[in-house]
Scaffold this motif. Structure first.
Motif, PDB file in Angstrom:
ATOM      1  N   THR A 112       1.196  10.887   1.632  1.00  0.00           N
ATOM      2  CA  THR A 112       1.019  12.164   2.308  1.00  0.00           C
ATOM      3  C   THR A 112       1.589  12.096   3.716  1.00  0.00           C
ATOM      4  O   THR A 112       2.315  12.980   4.160  1.00  0.00           O
ATOM      5  CB  THR A 112      -0.478  12.523   2.385  1.00  0.00           C
ATOM      6  N   ASN A 113       1.262  11.001   4.421  1.00  0.00           N
ATOM      7  CA  ASN A 113       1.773  10.822   5.772  1.00  0.00           C
ATOM      8  C   ASN A 113       3.280  10.853   5.819  1.00  0.00           C
ATOM      9  O   ASN A 113       3.883  11.400   6.728  1.00  0.00           O
ATOM     10  CB  ASN A 113       1.299   9.482   6.326  1.00  0.00           C
ATOM     11  N   MET A 114       3.858  10.232   4.778  1.00  0.00           N
ATOM     12  CA  MET A 114       5.302  10.153   4.697  1.00  0.00           C
ATOM     13  C   MET A 114       5.904  11.558   4.704  1.00  0.00           C
ATOM     14  O   MET A 114       6.858  11.833   5.415  1.00  0.00           O
ATOM     15  CB  MET A 114       5.651   9.425   3.392  1.00  0.00           C
ATOM     16  N   VAL A 115       5.298  12.440   3.917  1.00  0.00           N
ATOM     17  CA  VAL A 115       5.834  13.791   3.835  1.00  0.00           C
ATOM     18  C   VAL A 115       5.553  14.555   5.130  1.00  0.00           C
ATOM     19  O   VAL A 115       6.418  15.263   5.643  1.00  0.00           O
ATOM     20  CB  VAL A 115       5.261  14.535   2.617  1.00  0.00           C
ATOM     21  N   VAL A 116       4.334  14.373   5.669  1.00  0.00           N
ATOM     22  CA  VAL A 116       3.994  15.099   6.900  1.00  0.00           C
ATOM     23  C   VAL A 116       4.976  14.761   8.017  1.00  0.00           C
ATOM     24  O   VAL A 116       5.431  15.621   8.757  1.00  0.00           O
ATOM     25  CB  VAL A 116       2.545  14.780   7.333  1.00  0.00           C
ATOM     26  N   GLN A 121       0.812  -1.220   0.000  1.00  0.00           N
ATOM     27  CA  GLN A 121       0.000   0.000   0.000  1.00  0.00           C
ATOM     28  C   GLN A 121       0.840   1.262   0.000  1.00  0.00           C
ATOM     29  O   GLN A 121       0.296   2.352   0.106  1.00  0.00           O
ATOM     30  CB  GLN A 121      -0.889   0.024   1.257  1.00  0.00           C
ATOM     31  N   ILE A 122       2.144   1.102  -0.102  1.00  0.00           N
ATOM     32  CA  ILE A 122       3.010   2.249   0.153  1.00  0.00           C
ATOM     33  C   ILE A 122       2.792   3.373  -0.852  1.00  0.00           C
ATOM     34  O   ILE A 122       3.036   4.544  -0.570  1.00  0.00           O
ATOM     35  CB  ILE A 122       4.496   1.812   0.201  1.00  0.00           C
ATOM     36  N   THR A 123       2.297   3.031  -2.051  1.00  0.00           N
ATOM     37  CA  THR A 123       2.098   4.079  -3.048  1.00  0.00           C
ATOM     38  C   THR A 123       0.727   4.744  -2.927  1.00  0.00           C
ATOM     39  O   THR A 123       0.385   5.600  -3.724  1.00  0.00           O
ATOM     40  CB  THR A 123       2.254   3.509  -4.465  1.00  0.00           C
ATOM     41  N   SER A 124      -0.074   4.334  -1.923  1.00  0.00           N
ATOM     42  CA  SER A 124      -1.387   4.963  -1.794  1.00  0.00           C
ATOM     43  C   SER A 124      -1.224   6.415  -1.343  1.00  0.00           C
ATOM     44  O   SER A 124      -0.248   6.758  -0.673  1.00  0.00           O
ATOM     45  CB  SER A 124      -2.241   4.193  -0.786  1.00  0.00           C
ATOM     46  N   PHE A 151      14.815   9.845   4.703  1.00  0.00           N
ATOM     47  CA  PHE A 151      14.470   9.376   6.050  1.00  0.00           C
ATOM     48  C   PHE A 151      12.975   9.073   6.144  1.00  0.00           C
ATOM     49  O   PHE A 151      12.565   8.093   6.760  1.00  0.00           O
ATOM     50  CB  PHE A 151      14.840  10.425   7.101  1.00  0.00           C
ATOM     51  N   GLY A 152      12.158   9.953   5.521  1.00  0.00           N
ATOM     52  CA  GLY A 152      10.713   9.750   5.554  1.00  0.00           C
ATOM     53  C   GLY A 152      10.316   8.446   4.884  1.00  0.00           C
ATOM     54  O   GLY A 152       9.514   7.674   5.413  1.00  0.00           O
ATOM     55  N   VAL A 153      10.890   8.182   3.708  1.00  0.00           N
ATOM     56  CA  VAL A 153      10.576   6.951   2.974  1.00  0.00           C
ATOM     57  C   VAL A 153      10.974   5.742   3.813  1.00  0.00           C
ATOM     58  O   VAL A 153      10.207   4.780   3.956  1.00  0.00           O
ATOM     59  CB  VAL A 153      11.317   6.917   1.616  1.00  0.00           C
ATOM     60  N   LEU A 154      12.181   5.807   4.397  1.00  0.00           N
ATOM     61  CA  LEU A 154      12.657   4.671   5.192  1.00  0.00           C
ATOM     62  C   LEU A 154      11.729   4.407   6.377  1.00  0.00           C
ATOM     63  O   LEU A 154      11.334   3.268   6.623  1.00  0.00           O
ATOM     64  CB  LEU A 154      14.071   4.952   5.709  1.00  0.00           C
ATOM     65  N   PRO A 182      -6.767  19.408  -0.913  1.00  0.00           N
ATOM     66  CA  PRO A 182      -6.320  18.065  -0.547  1.00  0.00           C
ATOM     67  C   PRO A 182      -4.940  18.052   0.103  1.00  0.00           C
ATOM     68  O   PRO A 182      -4.496  17.025   0.611  1.00  0.00           O
ATOM     69  CB  PRO A 182      -6.267  17.357  -1.907  1.00  0.00           C
ATOM     70  N   ILE A 183      -4.250  19.200   0.085  1.00  0.00           N
ATOM     71  CA  ILE A 183      -2.860  19.183   0.524  1.00  0.00           C
ATOM     72  C   ILE A 183      -2.738  19.637   1.978  1.00  0.00           C
ATOM     73  O   ILE A 183      -3.257  20.697   2.337  1.00  0.00           O
ATOM     74  CB  ILE A 183      -2.004  20.115  -0.365  1.00  0.00           C
ATOM     75  N   PRO A 184      -2.060  18.845   2.817  1.00  0.00           N
ATOM     76  CA  PRO A 184      -1.860  19.265   4.203  1.00  0.00           C
ATOM     77  C   PRO A 184      -1.062  20.569   4.260  1.00  0.00           C
ATOM     78  O   PRO A 184      -0.102  20.753   3.503  1.00  0.00           O
ATOM     79  CB  PRO A 184      -1.048  18.130   4.818  1.00  0.00           C
ATOM     80  N   ILE A 185      -1.489  21.457   5.161  1.00  0.00           N
ATOM     81  CA  ILE A 185      -0.808  22.749   5.297  1.00  0.00           C
ATOM     82  C   ILE A 185       0.654  22.553   5.656  1.00  0.00           C
ATOM     83  O   ILE A 185       1.537  23.272   5.183  1.00  0.00           O
ATOM     84  CB  ILE A 185      -1.534  23.601   6.361  1.00  0.00           C
ATOM     85  N   SER A 186       0.924  21.509   6.468  1.00  0.00           N
ATOM     86  CA  SER A 186       2.308  21.294   6.905  1.00  0.00           C
ATOM     87  C   SER A 186       3.234  21.085   5.710  1.00  0.00           C
ATOM     88  O   SER A 186       4.362  21.572   5.694  1.00  0.00           O
ATOM     89  CB  SER A 186       2.374  20.096   7.842  1.00  0.00           C
ATOM     90  N   ILE A 187       2.741  20.357   4.695  1.00  0.00           N
ATOM     91  CA  ILE A 187       3.573  20.134   3.505  1.00  0.00           C
ATOM     92  C   ILE A 187       3.834  21.461   2.795  1.00  0.00           C
ATOM     93  O   ILE A 187       4.948  21.727   2.339  1.00  0.00           O
ATOM     94  CB  ILE A 187       2.890  19.119   2.558  1.00  0.00           C
ATOM     95  N   LEU A 188       2.791  22.298   2.747  1.00  0.00           N
ATOM     96  CA  LEU A 188       2.977  23.603   2.106  1.00  0.00           C
ATOM     97  C   LEU A 188       4.002  24.429   2.872  1.00  0.00           C
ATOM     98  O   LEU A 188       4.824  25.129   2.271  1.00  0.00           O
ATOM     99  CB  LEU A 188       1.636  24.346   2.035  1.00  0.00           C
ATOM    100  N   VAL A 189       3.961  24.327   4.207  1.00  0.00           N
ATOM    101  CA  VAL A 189       4.942  25.080   5.009  1.00  0.00           C
ATOM    102  C   VAL A 189       6.354  24.614   4.669  1.00  0.00           C
ATOM    103  O   VAL A 189       7.258  25.424   4.442  1.00  0.00           O
ATOM    104  CB  VAL A 189       4.655  24.898   6.519  1.00  0.00           C
TER     105      VAL A 189
END
Lengths: 332, 341
Positions: free
Chosen positions: B64-68, B56-59, B300-303, B184-191
């Motif tokens: 999104t969680n990965m980036v957050v 499911q990693i590409t879902s 690091f996020g991906v790992l 759809p985009i988390p604000i944290s990612i935009l920051v």
């Protein structure tokens, strides 16, 4: 500047005195001041038994600093030693498995692990060209994880008395002062060996040369890679010794060595070692570690809460290094 | 590192797409090599997840969680890039993140009206800490490793003497920073993106940016060329501390309340340095940039995400993380002639 009336002989005597004082590493002055401070708060610390107790508590950091200095003078860092200490304590409690008969071979195994970790650090730095800060930081994370993985998160068992003897035991009877801590005995042996290696053998001079100028050292025929590896192995071995002492003193604790890596680096720097290499003195670095522990003791005696001790430690480290930097600029 | 001769635009346009062609184009575009590692790690994660995990990693949610998850580390890593480009380092960021988280929730006390006051206060604290770091490093000539470690200890001491556990709370409105979305985009990612873009522009388009590269490349040469090197270094430290404050605000907005250990437990000091170096910035300064750092953080996020998906033991995760940091850095240091220390 000199007084006109001063005769040549007087001046030379005065100059010699001033020069002599200038050449004393400032850490010894700091150490003596700290010990005087401790003495005014609680004179028992300056009696033989009290002082030996102070040394016993300082022994792990002093041993660790001796090892760290070998790496620092080459221009590197070893951040993995704190985790290595913790791993030693964890490994000891698991491998000894509450059976005192296991202690001796376990200690050998622990040294084996230490040498392996040091070799790995050295190989990564020397042959993969990874900066030691990153290489040993990675090792710090890996060893911390490995230790916790080994115990499954919570350490089990306890350390047997014959293992803990090194950290908290006393040699009794002992002439003059009744008893003498094993930890101080270990400290004396390690310090003597470290000072001998650093001052009396080619090893120390080569490590200093590498830190000063790696290219020139290579051209002068020093096997830079090999010597760096030796430095990391020495550092890791002292981490195992420090871990055994600390485990004996404090018992099983998965965080036994936490923060020790930065304290050891600070202690070496307090003792006049220059980060990024080329300068350092073994006795002064070991004295720096004692001074740091004496500082903790003094702040404790003054009734400062533990958190504020951290703050004062930070200020003093910055102050000491700033003073050293100021001195070296003035002399240049 | 950069290719010397730039091929004519016409040639590139006319020729067929060959491997060498793609490669030289990637080089010309100045994409840091760490993006290669990022792609490799990501592909490996997808493959491993397909074989051993739930595939499911590409879902979208997981991506999104990965980036957050990377945002907290990412913001402070941008600031860390600034000081490291200047051949300095900042070990005090983890403590400053703790200070920010605690002070913000203490000052806000769950009251939305107090948010501006609290935010101003923590940025002021951050500015002062950065100024102190910079002054100690540049004016007192204390090795930055020791200087910022000492400042960190002072912060830790003051913080632990004043607070013992979670204090106060941030108001619900403030949690938008950590949990809100814009479309759809988390604000944290935009920051994180905004911080990265601003940092990249500051480094590439402003005088301060060029001066910082110069100072990191050779402090003496820069000084002899008339640069006020001290000011450049101090400003870099202030920038770094301000990003640490922003990370602290992000962390507390997700935790709802700050505790004195949130920064140090997150290992933000050592991990931000690792992310910067993995991202290709030299420890000796003067080379690298924030675009590479972003990739370092994402690795690091991906790992982390992959380990979670595969259900790897928490402690084993640390071991692998340590090993991967070393290998990633080794992958480009191994060929360098320059010997590391």
């Amino acid at each position: 500047m000199a007084h006109i009336s001063t005769t040549a002989q007087e001046r030379s005597l005065w100059d010699r005195l001033v020069n002599g004082l200038r050449n004393i590493a400032p850490i010894y002055v700091v150490l003596i001041l700290l010990l005087i401070g401790i003495g005014t708060q609680n004179p028992t610390f300056l009696e033989p038994a009290g002082f030996l107790n102070l040394l016993r508590r300082a022994a792990p950091l002093m041993v660790l600093t001796a090892g760290q200095l070998f790496v620092i003078v080459t221009g590197g860092f070893d951040l993995s030693v704190g985790s290595m200490m913790s791993l030693t304590v964890i490994g000891a409690s698991l491998l000894i498995n509450n059976d005192p008969a296991n202690t001796w071979w376990v200690i050998l195994v622990l040294f084996g692990i230490g040498i392996f970790v040091g070799l790995l650090n050295g190989l990564i730095v020397s042959y993969l060209n990874v900066p030691s800060l990153i290489a040993t930081l990675g090792m710090l994370l890996a060893l911390r994880g490995a230790g916790l993985y080994w115990t499954g998160g919570a350490p089990r068992g306890y350390l047997t008395d014959n293992f803990r003897m090194f950290g908290r035991g006393w040699l009794e009877p002992f002439p003059m002062i009744e008893r003498f801590p094993y930890a101080v005995l270990v400290l004396i042996v390690v310090s003597a060996a470290a000072i001998y290696l650093f001052n009396q053998t080619n090893l120390g001079k080569q490590l200093l040369a590498i830190g000063d100028n790696p290219r020139a050292s290579r051209l002068a025929g020093i096997r830079v890679e090999k010597m760096r590896i030796v430095a990391f192995v020495l550092s890791a071995v002292t981490a195992v010794i420090a871990g055994i002492l600390q485990g004996g003193f404090g018992g099983v604790n998965p965080d036994a060595g936490e923060g020790y890596e930065l304290q050891a680096i600070s202690a070496a720097v307090l003792g006049g070692a220059v980060l990024l290499g080329g300068r350092g003195s073994m006795p002064a670095a070991i004295a720096g570690a004692l001074a740091l522990e004496a500082l903790f003791t003094l702040l404790n005696l003054l009734g400062l809460p533990k958190p504020l001790r951290d703050a004062v430690q930070g200020l003093i480290i910055i102050g000491a290094v700033a003073y050293a930097a100021y001195r070296s600029r003035r002399t240049r | 590192m950069e290719p010397k001769g730039q091929p004519q635009a016409k040639d590139t346009f006319m020729s067929a797409i060959t491997w060498t062609n793609v490669r030289s184009r990637v080089r010309e575009s100045k994409i840091p090599p760490v993006y290669g590692i990022l792609i490799v790690v990501f592909v490996a994660a997808v493959v491993l997840d397909a074989i051993f995990g739930r595939g499911q990693i590409t879902s979208g949610t997981i991506l999104t969680n990965m980036v957050v998850r990377s945002v907290a580390l990412g913001i402070v890593a941008m600031g860390q890039t600034f000081v490291m480009l200047g051949a300095s380092i900042d070990l005090s960021v983890a403590y400053l993140i703790s200070v920010t988280a605690v002070m913000a929730s203490y000052l806000m006390q769950g009251d939305p009206a107090r948010v501006p006051l609290a935010v101003t206060a923590v940025f002021a604290i951050g500015g002062v800490v950065g100024l102190i770091n910079g002054l100690i490093v540049s004016k007192l000539k204390v090795n930055p490793f020791i200087a910022t470690l000492g400042v960190g200890l002072v912060l830790k001491g003051i913080l632990n003497a004043s607070f013992e556990t979670f204090v106060g709370a941030v108001p619900r409105s403030f949690q938008t920073l950590g949990y809100g979305t814009l479309g759809p985009i988390p604000i944290s990612i935009l920051v994180l993106l905004a911080v990265t873009i601003v940092s990249a522009l500051v480094l590439s388009r402003t005088r301060f940016g060029s001066h910082l590269y110069a100072v990191g490349g050779s402090e003496i040469t820069s000084r002899l060329s008339g640069l006020r090197t001290d000011r450049v270094l101090i400003l870099a430290h202030v920038v770094c501390s301000l990003t640490a404050v922003l990370t602290g605000l992000f962390v507390v907005s997700r935790l709802r309340s700050g505790a004195p250990w949130v920064g140090t437990d997150g290992l933000y000091d050592l991990e931000s340095i690792a992310a910067v170096v993995v991202g290709g910035t030299a420890l000796s300064g003067g080379k690298g940039g924030v675009v590479g750092t972003l990739a370092g953080v994402l690795i690091f996020g991906v790992l982390d995400t992959m380990f979670n998906q595969l259900g790897v033991d928490t402690f084993l995760k640390q071991v692998l993380r340590g090993a991967i940091i070393i290998l990633a850095v080794a992958s480009y240091t191994i060929r360098s002639r320059e010997k590391a220390a």
